[in-house]
Design a protein around this motif. Structure first.
Motif, short mmCIF file in Angstrom:
data_model
loop_
_atom_site.label_atom_id
_atom_site.label_comp_id
_atom_site.label_asym_id
_atom_site.label_seq_id
_atom_site.Cartn_x
_atom_site.Cartn_y
_atom_site.Cartn_z
N ALA A 1 64.31 11.37 -67.51
CA ALA A 1 65.08 12.46 -66.92
C ALA A 1 65.62 13.42 -67.97
CB ALA A 1 66.23 11.90 -66.08
N ARG A 2 65.81 12.95 -69.20
CA ARG A 2 66.29 13.87 -70.25
C ARG A 2 65.26 14.96 -70.51
NH1 ARG A 2 69.32 11.64 -75.38
NH2 ARG A 2 70.52 13.52 -74.94
N THR A 3 63.97 14.63 -70.34
CA THR A 3 62.90 15.59 -70.56
C THR A 3 62.47 16.25 -69.27
OG1 THR A 3 62.11 14.29 -72.44
CG2 THR A 3 60.56 15.84 -71.47
N ALA A 4 62.48 15.51 -68.17
CA ALA A 4 61.92 16.01 -66.90
C ALA A 4 62.80 15.54 -65.75
CB ALA A 4 60.49 15.52 -66.74
N PHE A 5 63.98 16.11 -65.63
CA PHE A 5 64.91 15.68 -64.59
C PHE A 5 64.33 15.94 -63.20
CE2 PHE A 5 68.43 16.11 -61.64
CZ PHE A 5 69.21 15.01 -61.94
N ASP A 6 63.73 17.10 -63.00
CA ASP A 6 63.17 17.41 -61.69
C ASP A 6 62.07 16.44 -61.30
OD1 ASP A 6 64.91 19.50 -61.42
OD2 ASP A 6 63.46 21.07 -61.93
N GLU A 7 61.26 16.02 -62.26
CA GLU A 7 60.20 15.05 -61.98
C GLU A 7 60.81 13.74 -61.47
OE1 GLU A 7 56.29 13.09 -62.25
OE2 GLU A 7 56.96 15.17 -62.08
N VAL A 8 61.83 13.26 -62.12
CA VAL A 8 62.46 12.01 -61.71
C VAL A 8 63.12 12.17 -60.34
CG1 VAL A 8 64.26 10.34 -62.28
CG2 VAL A 8 62.76 11.23 -64.08
N ALA A 9 63.79 13.29 -60.12
CA ALA A 9 64.49 13.50 -58.85
C ALA A 9 63.51 13.66 -57.69
CB ALA A 9 65.39 14.72 -58.94
N ASP A 10 62.44 14.44 -57.90
CA ASP A 10 61.54 14.79 -56.80
C ASP A 10 60.48 13.72 -56.52
OD1 ASP A 10 62.91 17.17 -56.59
OD2 ASP A 10 61.47 18.31 -57.78
N CYS A 11 60.03 13.02 -57.57
CA CYS A 11 58.92 12.07 -57.40
C CYS A 11 59.37 10.62 -57.29
CB CYS A 11 57.94 12.21 -58.56
SG CYS A 11 57.14 13.83 -58.61
N TYR A 12 60.61 10.34 -57.64
CA TYR A 12 61.08 8.95 -57.60
C TYR A 12 62.33 8.81 -56.75
CZ TYR A 12 57.86 8.54 -61.53
OH TYR A 12 56.74 8.57 -62.31
N LEU A 13 63.40 9.51 -57.13
CA LEU A 13 64.70 9.26 -56.49
C LEU A 13 64.71 9.62 -55.01
CD1 LEU A 13 67.12 10.41 -59.33
CD2 LEU A 13 66.23 8.13 -58.85
N ARG A 14 64.30 10.84 -54.68
CA ARG A 14 64.33 11.23 -53.27
C ARG A 14 63.37 10.40 -52.41
NH1 ARG A 14 64.83 16.52 -55.62
NH2 ARG A 14 66.88 17.42 -55.20
#
Length: 720
Positions: free
Chosen positions: A426-439
């Motif tokens: 997430a430090r490098t790609a916060f949107d990736e973690v939020a959109d592809c994993y967390l949600r």
């Protein structure tokens, strides 16, 4: 529309000064070990030394079991001293100081790691001559800033303000809104420094100056810290000369501490800045096979895994990696294309990988070997290189692999490793973690375990100073979402480490979820947050004050409503929740460690005991608390007496008699309250208001508990 019950608590509940309720520090004693923070969601041994955020041991990220400090509220003297000690002004400091002096508000704009937080406090010290500093929530917008109250002479800091323009609220960042904030702060005699990584729009606001912020001279930062530690002269100059490029202010501070303790500077600097990243960059610069990429990818998310389990994980990932790489490479020269693939010896391949190391660990079992990165900081840099060098096809495969892994319900160690790996990504790609994993996981994309895992990832993310505000903003959106899965995940996240970091925001959002019908998840989230705050030496009063305020409102309503029922359910959950680790009622330890909160606890119990539908459950919770007092208190009878006096003051005389009778009938129970504890409690309850009663022989009388007005018992019993 939000109903009145969801309104803000009275001003005294807006706890911007949490230190006020903290007792003076006490010397360690044999009871301290009973209050060590343990997050009970991890079952079995947890070993996470590889969970680093890339800035060395002093600033590495601890596992969630280590707890998190609140990020908002009043800064205590120790925090201020640590920020201002050895402070080195950057060249932009004077410009920012002039802007703050002229406007009383200024905004520092710069990338993470440039010292904006310490700069904000130093500016307030320089310009406002403040002795009290309050950190505001990053979740507050310009409209709320323009309407809130500021105390004269106080220095306020709003760290990591999010980009409201990006959320579609462009008017909020207009010059008009900044002008309202400036006039509000100036009119109330305060000063405010805001920090952000987002550049102002074009044209930039004129009312409040946005100062481009840069890091101070890092060599001077190092020398100042070494001088303060007694290491000056040639040693400091040699250490400064060896400093690599690309260091952050926090890295230099951490390195200075290690060098001052006697570590060799050349070895220390290998773990910071560009020196830490170079071996990883060199490894990726060479041609790597899909198997080698699978090795380091598996290790990034499953570090600390045993050999056999690691091989299974790598084997399950390899098909995704091969597909992402396209066609398989041609066979070696002399090998026919139809020849079968050579056997795979993954263990030997790992042993030859320069980024990987085997480590011996023992959790009661000798000879347990696990795979880790050769240097802990490699983990962050590997994830950065993977993100920079590989396409969406590759990351789609990683997502599908991790989703399947989570759905299979990993054990505690693997769950922690996956969560901390995603937090690093997430430090490098916060949107990736939020959109592809967390949600997707919060919505059930990985089964029931997905929601749990989404919360764990968020708890790890919020421990990173640079990402905590982003995590808060993300989960706030979930709390107001129409998706029940996201709302449930928000309740779980706010009931854990995210709530500890931002307790006032968490209580507000949890109550919103309770009021909007989220039900049990939000109630449990509030109770879990209270237990963590009480056990982790944080300000549990933020939960108690909110509940006292809302219970007072509900007790004046004779009609049964859903919100009223949920309010009493929440109060009962808080009064009954167990401490992490021990399972004892959290309020038992709280009233012993924080006597000033006893009145608020008593006020909640008084409201519950006077409400007939939940009175029996309240009596059970009270009896369980009295049972636990001998295990958590130095003087259980005295603590029981303090609680009894506060509860007696909150109850009318007839209710005191009913309470004494009800607890007295429990004498024949299998689990009996110690006679001395029960006698001390009941004597104090009966003695309230009696001449020569308990107050004349026990400790000096306390301030009366907050009054919770209630209709008569007859009304409650017939209407509810």
């Amino acid at each position: 529309m939000t109903a009145p019950e969801d309104g803000p608590p009275p001003p005294q509940a807006d706890r911007q000064h949490p230190q006020a309720d903290r007792p003076p520090p006490q010397a360690p004693d044999d009871t301290a070990a009973r209050h060590t923070y343990v997050n009970q969601v991890f079952h079995g041994p947890l070993h996470a030394p590889q969970a680093h955020f890339g800035i060395g041991p002093a600033a590495s990220m601890p596992p969630p079991a280590a707890g998190a400090r609140r990020a908002t509220g009043r800064l205590d003297a120790g925090e201020i001293d640590s920020v201002l000690r050895c402070y080195v002004e950057p060249p932009c400091f004077r410009e920012a100081a002039d802007a703050l002096a002229a406007d009383t508000v200024t905004v520092l704009v710069g990338p993470p790691g440039t010292g904006k937080r310490s700069g904000a406090v130093a500016l307030l010290k320089e310009v406002a001559h403040s002795s009290v500093y309050v950190v505001l929530s990053p979740d507050i917008g310009l409209e709320q800033l323009a309407e809130r109250a500021f105390d004269r002479g106080i220095g306020y800091v709003l760290l990591d303000r999010m980009n409201e323009d990006a959320e579609g609220g462009g008017t909020r960042t207009a010059d008009f809104d900044w002008r309202r904030v400036r006039d509000r702060v100036r009119g109330q005699g305060a000063h405010l420094v805001v920090t952000t990584v987002h550049e102002p729009g074009a044209p930039p606001p004129e009312a409040v100056r946005h100062v481009p912020w840069r890091a101070p001279d890092l060599g001077e930062v190092l020398r100042a810290r070494l001088r303060e530690a007694g290491c000056a002269g040639r040693a400091a100059e040699e250490a400064a000369g060896l400093m690599p490029g690309g260091c952050l202010v926090a890295e230099v501070a951490a390195a200075a501490g290690r060098i001052a303790r006697g570590e060799e500077p050349r070895a220390v600097w290998r773990e910071y800045g560009s020196s830490a990243a170079q071996p990883v960059r060199d490894w990726f610069a060479a041609d790597r096979t899909p198997r080698e990429i699978a090795e380091v990818t598996t290790l990034a998310f499953a570090t600390g895994t045993g050999r056999r389990a690691f091989e299974r994980l790598q084997e399950s990932l390899e098909p995704y990696v091969v597909r992402a790489f396209g066609d398989a490479p041609p066979p070696p020269e002399g090998v026919p294309e139809t020849a079968p693939a050579p056997p795979v010896d993954r263990r030997r391949s790992l042993a030859r990988n320069a980024l990987v190391a085997a480590e011996e660990r023992a959790h009661g079992v000798p000879g347990r070997t696990v795979w880790v990165f050769a240097v802990p900081q490699y983990r962050q840099w590997v994830l950065e290189e993977l993100w920079a060098n590989h396409s969406s096809d590759f990351w789609d495969g990683v997502r599908d692999w991790l989703t399947a892994l989570v759905a299979a319900r990993p054990d505690g160690e693997l769950r922690a490793s996956v969560a901390s790996g995603l937090a690093l990504l997430a430090r490098t790609a916060f949107d990736e973690v939020a959109d592809c994993y967390l949600r997707p996981w919060a919505r059930g994309g990985a089964g029931p375990e997905g929601e749990v895992m989404a919360a764990h990832v968020l708890w790890w993310i919020c421990l990173d100073e640079t990402l905590a505000a982003a995590a808060l903003t993300l989960v706030r959106g979930w709390a107001h979402s129409g998706d029940p899965g996201l709302r449930s995940a928000a309740a779980r996240a706010f009931g854990g480490q995210l709530g500890v970091r931002f307790p006032t925001d968490a209580v507000k959002r949890l109550w919103h979820l309770i009021h909007q019908g989220q039900g049990r998840p939000a109630v449990l989230g509030m109770a879990h947050l209270f237990a963590l705050l009480a056990d982790g030496q944080e300000d549990a009063g933020v939960v108690l004050d909110a509940l006292v305020h809302r219970l007072r409102k509900q007790c004046t309503t004779p009609v049964a409503t859903r919100v009223k029922a949920m309010t009493f359910d929440t109060v009962l959950a808080v009064l009954s929740v167990g401490e992490p680790g021990t399972g004892r009622p959290a309020v038992a330890g709280l009233v012993e460690r924080r006597p000033r909160m006893t009145d608020r606890v008593a006020a909640l119990w008084a409201g519950v005991l006077r409400h007939r539908p939940v009175r029996q459950a309240g009596l059970t919770a009270l009896r369980d608390t009295l049972l636990a007092l001998p295990a958590v208190c130095r003087d259980a009878r005295a603590t029981a007496g303090s609680l009894g006096r506060a509860l007696g003051a909150a109850l009318p005389p007839d209710e005191r008699r009913l309470l004494a009778a009800a607890l007295g009938r429990g004498a024949g129970r299998r689990r009996r309250v110690e006679p001395a504890v029960l006698d001390g409690f009941l004597t104090a309850v009966r003695g309230v208001g009696s001449p020569g009663g308990a107050q004349s022989t026990a400790a000096p009388p306390r301030t009366a508990a907050p009054s919770i007005a209630a209709p008569s018992i007859a009304v409650l019993s017939t209407k509810d």
